[in-house]
Scaffold this motif. Sequence first.
Motif, PDB file in Angstrom:
ATOM      1  N   HIS A 100      -2.910 -35.674  -5.892  1.00  0.00           N
ATOM      2  CA  HIS A 100      -2.849 -34.742  -4.970  1.00  0.00           C
ATOM      3  C   HIS A 100      -2.732 -35.275  -3.501  1.00  0.00           C
ATOM      4  O   HIS A 100      -2.115 -34.904  -2.599  1.00  0.00           O
ATOM      5  CB  HIS A 100      -3.947 -33.840  -5.075  1.00  0.00           C
ATOM      6  CG  HIS A 100      -3.919 -32.694  -4.058  1.00  0.00           C
ATOM      7  ND1 HIS A 100      -3.289 -31.584  -4.168  1.00  0.00           N
ATOM      8  CD2 HIS A 100      -4.702 -32.651  -2.833  1.00  0.00           C
ATOM      9  CE1 HIS A 100      -3.603 -30.906  -3.056  1.00  0.00           C
ATOM     10  NE2 HIS A 100      -4.419 -31.308  -2.347  1.00  0.00           N
ATOM     11  N   HIS A 150      -0.084 -35.201   0.020  1.00  0.00           N
ATOM     12  CA  HIS A 150      -0.352 -34.758   1.437  1.00  0.00           C
ATOM     13  C   HIS A 150       0.153 -36.210   2.117  1.00  0.00           C
ATOM     14  O   HIS A 150       0.678 -36.015   3.026  1.00  0.00           O
ATOM     15  CB  HIS A 150      -1.930 -35.011   1.577  1.00  0.00           C
ATOM     16  CG  HIS A 150      -2.569 -33.538   1.300  1.00  0.00           C
ATOM     17  ND1 HIS A 150      -2.193 -32.407   1.995  1.00  0.00           N
ATOM     18  CD2 HIS A 150      -3.421 -33.241   0.348  1.00  0.00           C
ATOM     19  CE1 HIS A 150      -2.704 -31.175   1.609  1.00  0.00           C
ATOM     20  NE2 HIS A 150      -3.755 -31.707   0.439  1.00  0.00           N
ATOM     21  N   SER A 166      -8.197 -33.783   4.381  1.00  0.00           N
ATOM     22  CA  SER A 166      -8.284 -32.658   3.779  1.00  0.00           C
ATOM     23  C   SER A 166      -9.441 -31.892   3.537  1.00  0.00           C
ATOM     24  O   SER A 166     -10.438 -32.510   4.268  1.00  0.00           O
ATOM     25  CB  SER A 166      -7.630 -32.837   2.316  1.00  0.00           C
ATOM     26  OG  SER A 166      -8.477 -33.600   1.528  1.00  0.00           O
ATOM     27  N   GLY A 167      -9.543 -30.899   2.799  1.00  0.00           N
ATOM     28  CA  GLY A 167     -10.933 -30.064   2.748  1.00  0.00           C
ATOM     29  C   GLY A 167     -11.817 -30.928   2.072  1.00  0.00           C
ATOM     30  O   GLY A 167     -13.276 -31.016   2.189  1.00  0.00           O
ATOM     31  N   GLY A 220     -12.785 -31.835   7.121  1.00  0.00           N
ATOM     32  CA  GLY A 220     -12.519 -30.530   6.607  1.00  0.00           C
ATOM     33  C   GLY A 220     -13.832 -29.497   6.276  1.00  0.00           C
ATOM     34  O   GLY A 220     -13.928 -28.462   6.595  1.00  0.00           O
ATOM     35  N   ASP A 252     -15.344 -26.553   7.874  1.00  0.00           N
ATOM     36  CA  ASP A 252     -15.700 -25.289   6.981  1.00  0.00           C
ATOM     37  C   ASP A 252     -17.309 -24.864   7.152  1.00  0.00           C
ATOM     38  O   ASP A 252     -17.579 -23.594   7.070  1.00  0.00           O
ATOM     39  CB  ASP A 252     -15.332 -25.331   5.475  1.00  0.00           C
ATOM     40  CG  ASP A 252     -14.014 -25.777   5.307  1.00  0.00           C
ATOM     41  OD1 ASP A 252     -13.132 -25.217   6.103  1.00  0.00           O
ATOM     42  OD2 ASP A 252     -13.297 -26.076   4.294  1.00  0.00           O
ATOM     43  N   GLY A 290     -11.573 -24.108   8.903  1.00  0.00           N
ATOM     44  CA  GLY A 290     -10.878 -24.765   9.883  1.00  0.00           C
ATOM     45  C   GLY A 290     -10.331 -24.006  10.957  1.00  0.00           C
ATOM     46  O   GLY A 290     -10.460 -23.873  12.165  1.00  0.00           O
ATOM     47  N   GLY A 319      -4.963 -30.666   5.493  1.00  0.00           N
ATOM     48  CA  GLY A 319      -5.161 -29.567   6.103  1.00  0.00           C
ATOM     49  C   GLY A 319      -5.495 -29.271   7.466  1.00  0.00           C
ATOM     50  O   GLY A 319      -5.171 -28.884   8.390  1.00  0.00           O
ATOM     51  N   VAL A 320      -6.431 -30.540   7.870  1.00  0.00           N
ATOM     52  CA  VAL A 320      -6.937 -30.702   9.291  1.00  0.00           C
ATOM     53  C   VAL A 320      -5.971 -31.164  10.108  1.00  0.00           C
ATOM     54  O   VAL A 320      -5.776 -31.047  11.271  1.00  0.00           O
ATOM     55  CB  VAL A 320      -8.315 -31.471   9.372  1.00  0.00           C
ATOM     56  CG1 VAL A 320      -8.861 -31.714  10.693  1.00  0.00           C
ATOM     57  CG2 VAL A 320      -9.549 -30.964   8.434  1.00  0.00           C
ATOM     58  N   ASN A 326      -4.610 -28.866  13.021  1.00  0.00           N
ATOM     59  CA  ASN A 326      -5.396 -28.653  13.868  1.00  0.00           C
ATOM     60  C   ASN A 326      -4.769 -29.172  15.417  1.00  0.00           C
ATOM     61  O   ASN A 326      -4.374 -30.138  15.333  1.00  0.00           O
ATOM     62  CB  ASN A 326      -6.688 -29.438  14.028  1.00  0.00           C
ATOM     63  CG  ASN A 326      -7.718 -29.129  14.940  1.00  0.00           C
ATOM     64  OD1 ASN A 326      -7.690 -29.455  16.135  1.00  0.00           O
ATOM     65  ND2 ASN A 326      -8.493 -27.796  14.704  1.00  0.00           N
ATOM     66  N   THR A 358      -1.365 -27.685   4.628  1.00  0.00           N
ATOM     67  CA  THR A 358      -2.407 -27.422   3.393  1.00  0.00           C
ATOM     68  C   THR A 358      -1.292 -27.488   2.181  1.00  0.00           C
ATOM     69  O   THR A 358      -0.401 -27.861   2.106  1.00  0.00           O
ATOM     70  CB  THR A 358      -2.799 -25.838   3.744  1.00  0.00           C
ATOM     71  OG1 THR A 358      -1.630 -25.199   4.154  1.00  0.00           O
ATOM     72  CG2 THR A 358      -3.887 -25.975   4.890  1.00  0.00           C
ATOM     73  N   ASP A 359      -2.154 -27.061   0.934  1.00  0.00           N
ATOM     74  CA  ASP A 359      -1.813 -27.337  -0.287  1.00  0.00           C
ATOM     75  C   ASP A 359      -0.495 -26.771  -0.501  1.00  0.00           C
ATOM     76  O   ASP A 359      -0.259 -25.303  -0.169  1.00  0.00           O
ATOM     77  CB  ASP A 359      -2.799 -27.032  -1.283  1.00  0.00           C
ATOM     78  CG  ASP A 359      -3.951 -28.085  -1.187  1.00  0.00           C
ATOM     79  OD1 ASP A 359      -3.932 -28.936  -0.405  1.00  0.00           O
ATOM     80  OD2 ASP A 359      -4.905 -27.734  -1.966  1.00  0.00           O
TER      81      ASP A 359
END
Length: 356
Positions: free
Chosen positions: A126, A130, A151-152, A178, A182, A195, A287-288, A291, A318-319
Motif C-alpha cells: 500500500h 502512495h 499517511s494515517g 496523520g 486525527d 486531518g 493523506g497528509v 494539507n 488519500t487511498d
Amino acid sequence: MTPVCAPLRVLGIESSCDETGIALVELPEGADGSAPPRLLAQALHSQIDMHQAYGGVVPELASRDHIRRVVPLLRETLSGAGFGLDVVDVVAYTRGPGLAGALLVGTGMACALGMALDRPVLGVHHLEGHLLSPFLSADPPEFPFVALLVSGGHTQLMRVDGVGQYTMLGETIDDAAGEAFDKTAKMLGLGYPGGPALAKLAAQGNETAFKLPRPLMRGDLLDFSFAGLKTAVWTQLNRLDPAVPEAAQAHADLAASTQAAIVDVLVAKSLLALQQTGLKRMVVAGGVGANQRLRSQLDAQCHRRGVRVHYPELHLCTDNGAMIALAGAMRLQSGRAQASRDYAFDVRPRWDLAAA
Ligand code: KG4
Ligand code: ZN
C-alpha cells in the motif's frame, strides 16, 4: 527478472482501510520503455459517512462494506470508460499493510478475477502505491528523490533511487503525523477523519496563540515523534473554559497551533533529509500530503534551495485504486516483480516496505 513489454493494462484493487478503490492504468509504449503509466479509468467509494458515527474506522464494518462495494465498483470503473473485462492484462491488489479483514476482500476479489479471466495477479504494498502516486500527476518526478510519506499510520522519510529501491532515512517512533491530526481533531470534537477538519478550523485561528512542542528537532536525526504533541494539546485544552464566548476562537487557535507544529517538524526534517542526501528532488505522498499548509511551506522552503517538490493530484493523496494499479504496473515495468498465476493468497496486515 526482465521488464515486461508495453502496452499492458493493469487493474488495481485497493481495500486496505476505509476506501474501496478500483482503477485501470496502461503502460504506454514509450520510446525507452520508461514512460509512466496512464490512468484510463477509476472509481472510489469512501466509507467516511459510515464510520463517522463511531469517531473512527470500525474494522468489521469496513470489511463488510468492501464486500458490498467491490463488484459494483469494478463494473462502474470498466463500463463507465467503455471497457470490458477483456482489456485487463494483470490484476494488482493491495496485499498489505492494513486491516486484515479489509485486505482479504480486495485480495480475494483480485485472485478470483485473475483465475476467472486467466490473467496473472500481483500483490502490492500500500505504501509503495502512495509513494509512486505522483507519477500519475501532470508533473511526474524522476528518480532519485527524497520521499516524505505521511499517511494515517506512517510517517517516513526515504531515499528513493528507483522502483523497489527504497532506503529508510527516518520514521516516527510513536504516532504518525496523520494520527496527530486525527487525535487532535477528536479532542476538539471535530469528528473523523480529523486531518481535513483540523485544517479547516486552523484557517480561522492564530498559529502563534499556543506554544506547542516540536519534538526531536535538534541534531541531525531524521526520526519523528508526535505523541508528546497530543498530550500538550490535551493539557492546553483542559485549561480552556468551554463556557466562555472566547472558547470557539481558542479552539481555532489551538487547531492552527497544532497544524503549525506538525508542519514545522515535517518541513524541517524534509529539508534535513535533502541536505544529508544532496538530492534536489522531493516527493510528498499520503493523506497528509493533501494539507495546504504543508504544501505551501515546503514549496517555499524548497524553492529557495533549488529543490523541486512533486505531489500526487489532490484526489490521489488519500487511498485509491489508481495508485495500486500504478505501483503494480511500475513494478512490472521495472522488472522488480512478476505477476503470477498462483491464485492461492494471503494478506500482510503488517508489512515492511523494504521487504516488499
Ligand atoms: O494515506 P491515507 O488516506 O490513509 C492511510 O494509508 O493511512 O491518509 C489518511 C490520513 C488521515 O490521518 C487524515 O486525517 C489525513 O491523512 N489527511 C489530512 C488531510 N487530508 C487527509 N491531514 C491533514 N490535512 C489534510 N488536508
Ligand atoms: Zn493509505
